[in-house]
Design a protein around this motif. Structure first.
Motif, PDB file in Angstrom:
ATOM      1  N   THR A 162       0.847  -1.205   0.000  1.00 36.54           N
ATOM      2  CA  THR A 162       0.000   0.000   0.000  1.00 36.54           C
ATOM      3  C   THR A 162       0.875   1.245   0.000  1.00 36.54           C
ATOM      4  OG1 THR A 162      -1.765  -1.155   1.170  1.00 36.54           O
ATOM      5  CG2 THR A 162      -1.798   1.256   1.277  1.00 36.54           C
ATOM      6  N   LEU A 163       1.927   1.225   0.810  1.00 35.25           N
ATOM      7  CA  LEU A 163       2.854   2.363   0.844  1.00 35.25           C
ATOM      8  C   LEU A 163       3.563   2.528  -0.502  1.00 35.25           C
ATOM      9  CD1 LEU A 163       4.391   1.952   4.408  1.00 35.25           C
ATOM     10  CD2 LEU A 163       2.903   3.801   3.621  1.00 35.25           C
ATOM     11  N   LEU A 164       3.902   1.427  -1.150  1.00 33.88           N
ATOM     12  CA  LEU A 164       4.534   1.509  -2.473  1.00 33.88           C
ATOM     13  C   LEU A 164       3.582   2.166  -3.474  1.00 33.88           C
ATOM     14  CD1 LEU A 164       6.760   0.878  -4.542  1.00 33.88           C
ATOM     15  CD2 LEU A 164       5.709  -1.374  -4.830  1.00 33.88           C
ATOM     16  N   ARG A 165       2.317   1.733  -3.479  1.00 34.71           N
ATOM     17  CA  ARG A 165       1.328   2.358  -4.372  1.00 34.71           C
ATOM     18  C   ARG A 165       1.255   3.856  -4.104  1.00 34.71           C
ATOM     19  NH1 ARG A 165      -2.125  -2.077  -3.316  1.00 34.71           N
ATOM     20  NH2 ARG A 165      -3.239  -0.820  -1.792  1.00 34.71           N
ATOM     21  N   GLY A 166       1.204   4.227  -2.817  1.00 30.62           N
ATOM     22  CA  GLY A 166       1.150   5.639  -2.451  1.00 30.62           C
ATOM     23  C   GLY A 166       2.396   6.392  -2.866  1.00 30.62           C
ATOM     24  N   TRP A 167       3.553   5.756  -2.703  1.00 31.99           N
ATOM     25  CA  TRP A 167       4.830   6.383  -3.053  1.00 31.99           C
ATOM     26  C   TRP A 167       4.912   6.648  -4.550  1.00 31.99           C
ATOM     27  CZ3 TRP A 167       8.566   9.061  -1.099  1.00 31.99           C
ATOM     28  CH2 TRP A 167       9.770   9.194  -1.790  1.00 31.99           C
ATOM     29  N   LEU A 168       4.500   5.662  -5.364  1.00 33.33           N
ATOM     30  CA  LEU A 168       4.543   5.829  -6.817  1.00 33.33           C
ATOM     31  C   LEU A 168       3.564   6.919  -7.261  1.00 33.33           C
ATOM     32  CD1 LEU A 168       4.806   2.076  -7.903  1.00 33.33           C
ATOM     33  CD2 LEU A 168       6.636   3.789  -7.880  1.00 33.33           C
ATOM     34  N   TYR A 169       2.383   6.931  -6.666  1.00 36.58           N
ATOM     35  CA  TYR A 169       1.394   7.962  -6.977  1.00 36.58           C
ATOM     36  C   TYR A 169       1.931   9.338  -6.574  1.00 36.58           C
ATOM     37  CZ  TYR A 169      -3.286  10.127  -7.214  1.00 36.58           C
ATOM     38  OH  TYR A 169      -4.361  10.918  -7.510  1.00 36.58           O
ATOM     39  N   GLN A 184       5.020  10.282  -6.463  1.00 33.93           N
ATOM     40  CA  GLN A 184       6.057  10.710  -7.396  1.00 33.93           C
ATOM     41  C   GLN A 184       5.452  11.394  -8.626  1.00 33.93           C
ATOM     42  OE1 GLN A 184       9.363  10.715  -6.606  1.00 33.93           O
ATOM     43  NE2 GLN A 184       8.509  10.035  -4.663  1.00 33.93           N
ATOM     44  N   HIS A 185       4.335  10.878  -9.106  1.00 30.89           N
ATOM     45  CA  HIS A 185       3.642  11.515 -10.242  1.00 30.89           C
ATOM     46  C   HIS A 185       3.098  12.892  -9.850  1.00 30.89           C
ATOM     47  CE1 HIS A 185       3.945   8.092 -12.887  1.00 30.89           C
ATOM     48  NE2 HIS A 185       3.427   7.297 -11.976  1.00 30.89           N
ATOM     49  N   LEU A 214       4.141  14.795  -7.403  1.00 32.35           N
ATOM     50  CA  LEU A 214       5.278  15.674  -7.133  1.00 32.35           C
ATOM     51  C   LEU A 214       5.842  16.247  -8.428  1.00 32.35           C
ATOM     52  CD1 LEU A 214       7.313  16.825  -5.030  1.00 32.35           C
ATOM     53  CD2 LEU A 214       8.682  14.771  -5.427  1.00 32.35           C
ATOM     54  N   HIS A 215       5.924  15.417  -9.460  1.00 35.88           N
ATOM     55  CA  HIS A 215       6.444  15.884 -10.750  1.00 35.88           C
ATOM     56  C   HIS A 215       5.567  17.015 -11.301  1.00 35.88           C
ATOM     57  CE1 HIS A 215       8.563  15.761 -14.533  1.00 35.88           C
ATOM     58  NE2 HIS A 215       7.414  15.598 -15.180  1.00 35.88           N
ATOM     59  N   GLY A 216       4.260  16.807 -11.295  1.00 36.81           N
ATOM     60  CA  GLY A 216       3.333  17.843 -11.772  1.00 36.81           C
ATOM     61  C   GLY A 216       3.355  19.076 -10.888  1.00 36.81           C
ATOM     62  N   TRP A 217       3.431  18.853  -9.589  1.00 36.78           N
ATOM     63  CA  TRP A 217       3.435  19.958  -8.627  1.00 36.78           C
ATOM     64  C   TRP A 217       4.696  20.814  -8.801  1.00 36.78           C
ATOM     65  CZ3 TRP A 217       6.210  21.511  -4.231  1.00 36.78           C
ATOM     66  CH2 TRP A 217       5.540  22.384  -3.381  1.00 36.78           C
ATOM     67  N   THR A 218       5.843  20.146  -9.031  1.00 38.07           N
ATOM     68  CA  THR A 218       7.103  20.861  -9.246  1.00 38.07           C
ATOM     69  C   THR A 218       7.045  21.705 -10.510  1.00 38.07           C
ATOM     70  OG1 THR A 218       8.276  19.032  -8.180  1.00 38.07           O
ATOM     71  CG2 THR A 218       9.610  20.550  -9.446  1.00 38.07           C
ATOM     72  N   LEU A 219       6.493  21.154 -11.581  1.00 41.79           N
ATOM     73  CA  LEU A 219       6.339  21.919 -12.824  1.00 41.79           C
ATOM     74  C   LEU A 219       5.431  23.125 -12.605  1.00 41.79           C
ATOM     75  CD1 LEU A 219       5.929  19.093 -15.483  1.00 41.79           C
ATOM     76  CD2 LEU A 219       7.838  20.677 -15.260  1.00 41.79           C
ATOM     77  N   ALA A 220       4.349  22.932 -11.882  1.00 40.45           N
ATOM     78  CA  ALA A 220       3.419  24.021 -11.620  1.00 40.45           C
ATOM     79  C   ALA A 220       4.088  25.131 -10.825  1.00 40.45           C
ATOM     80  CB  ALA A 220       2.189  23.509 -10.868  1.00 40.45           C
ATOM     81  N   GLN A 221       4.937  24.765  -9.859  1.00 41.56           N
ATOM     82  CA  GLN A 221       5.647  25.762  -9.050  1.00 41.56           C
ATOM     83  C   GLN A 221       6.567  26.619  -9.913  1.00 41.56           C
ATOM     84  OE1 GLN A 221       4.994  26.232  -5.672  1.00 41.56           O
ATOM     85  NE2 GLN A 221       3.393  24.774  -6.196  1.00 41.56           N
ATOM     86  N   LYS A 222       7.191  26.000 -10.908  1.00 41.29           N
ATOM     87  CA  LYS A 222       8.101  26.749 -11.790  1.00 41.29           C
ATOM     88  C   LYS A 222       7.342  27.785 -12.613  1.00 41.29           C
ATOM     89  CE  LYS A 222      11.721  23.300 -12.309  1.00 41.29           C
ATOM     90  NZ  LYS A 222      12.371  22.341 -13.206  1.00 41.29           N
ATOM     91  N   PHE A 223       6.149  27.402 -13.086  1.00 40.23           N
ATOM     92  CA  PHE A 223       5.375  28.314 -13.908  1.00 40.23           C
ATOM     93  C   PHE A 223       4.726  29.426 -13.098  1.00 40.23           C
ATOM     94  CE2 PHE A 223       5.335  24.589 -16.823  1.00 40.23           C
ATOM     95  CZ  PHE A 223       6.035  25.193 -17.853  1.00 40.23           C
ATOM     96  N   VAL A 224       4.369  29.113 -11.830  1.00 39.35           N
ATOM     97  CA  VAL A 224       3.734  30.106 -10.955  1.00 39.35           C
ATOM     98  C   VAL A 224       4.758  31.125 -10.498  1.00 39.35           C
ATOM     99  CG1 VAL A 224       2.617  30.418  -8.706  1.00 39.35           C
ATOM    100  CG2 VAL A 224       1.870  28.592 -10.223  1.00 39.35           C
ATOM    101  N   SER A 225       5.978  30.670 -10.230  1.00 39.27           N
ATOM    102  CA  SER A 225       7.031  31.566  -9.687  1.00 39.27           C
ATOM    103  C   SER A 225       7.494  32.589 -10.722  1.00 39.27           C
ATOM    104  CB  SER A 225       8.234  30.749  -9.240  1.00 39.27           C
ATOM    105  OG  SER A 225       7.840  29.842  -8.240  1.00 39.27           O
TER     106      SER A 225
END
Length: 197
Positions: free
Chosen positions: A174-181, A183-184, A186-197
């Motif tokens: 269950t933790l692995l499923r959560g961790w993989l989800y 990561q996806h 986080l990737h989108g969130w990081t991209l969004a932070q770059k565009f907002v900043s």
């Protein structure tokens, strides 16, 4: 309780046996009974207790293999051209498995385990944003752990993996499923932070 005895001496090393029995087993559960064979020298109670402690850690090792194999990251199914690539990808999988085991072991601790250097500031910031989405309105549905603890991260990753707060502890898959989800996300969130900043 532990009993130590020398079983066999032969051409190679001596083989020792350590018997360990659980004295105060929980009601309704059969007591643990281990009979361990070892080539480690076991002549004192302290040496026997050390061996029992080592053996008690075997389940954590099994959990790491479970995370790496078929129900987890499926490293045995990798089809790569070179051995070097296989080793590198397996090491990355082992790194992810170690993070998941860290969260799993922290969830079993009564005292808060400090977050320390386990997650980046960006990962923690993303988890803070996710917590708002996954917490419910009642106290039982809220993350009960201090925000600077590994247990706090465990709660969020477990929720992402499909765990519900009224259920028993989340398992490593269950933790692995959560961790993989995560990561996806986080990737989108990081991209969004770059565009907002």
């Amino acid at each position: 309780w532990a009993k130590v005895g020398l079983v066999m001496k032969g051409v190679g090393k001596a083989l020792y046996v350590v018997e360990a029995k659980e004295i105060d087993a929980p009601a309704g559960k059969a007591p643990i009974y281990w009979r361990l064979l070892t080539t480690h020298v076991v002549q004192t109670q302290q040496q026997a207790q050390q061996l029992i402690y080592w053996y008690s850690l075997r389940w954590n090792i099994e959990q790491v293999f479970r995370l790496l194999k078929q129900k987890g990251l499926q490293v045995e199914l990798l089809d790569l051209e070179t051995g070097k690539a296989l080793v590198q990808l397996t090491l990355l999988a082992l790194f992810a498995a170690s993070k998941i085991m860290l969260l799993h072991l922290a969830s079993k601790q009564k005292e808060a385990v400090p977050l320390a250097e386990s997650f980046t500031q960006q990962e923690v910031a993303c988890m803070q944003a996710l917590q708002k989405r996954y917490e419910g309105k009642t106290a039982k549905q809220r993350n009960p752990y201090p925000q600077d603890s590994l247990q706090w991260c465990y709660w969020i990753i477990a929720r992402l993996g499909g765990w519900k707060p009224h259920e028993k502890q989340a398992g490593v898959i269950t933790l692995l499923r959560g961790w993989l989800y995560f990561q996806h996300i986080l990737h989108g969130w990081t991209l969004a932070q770059k565009f907002v900043s």
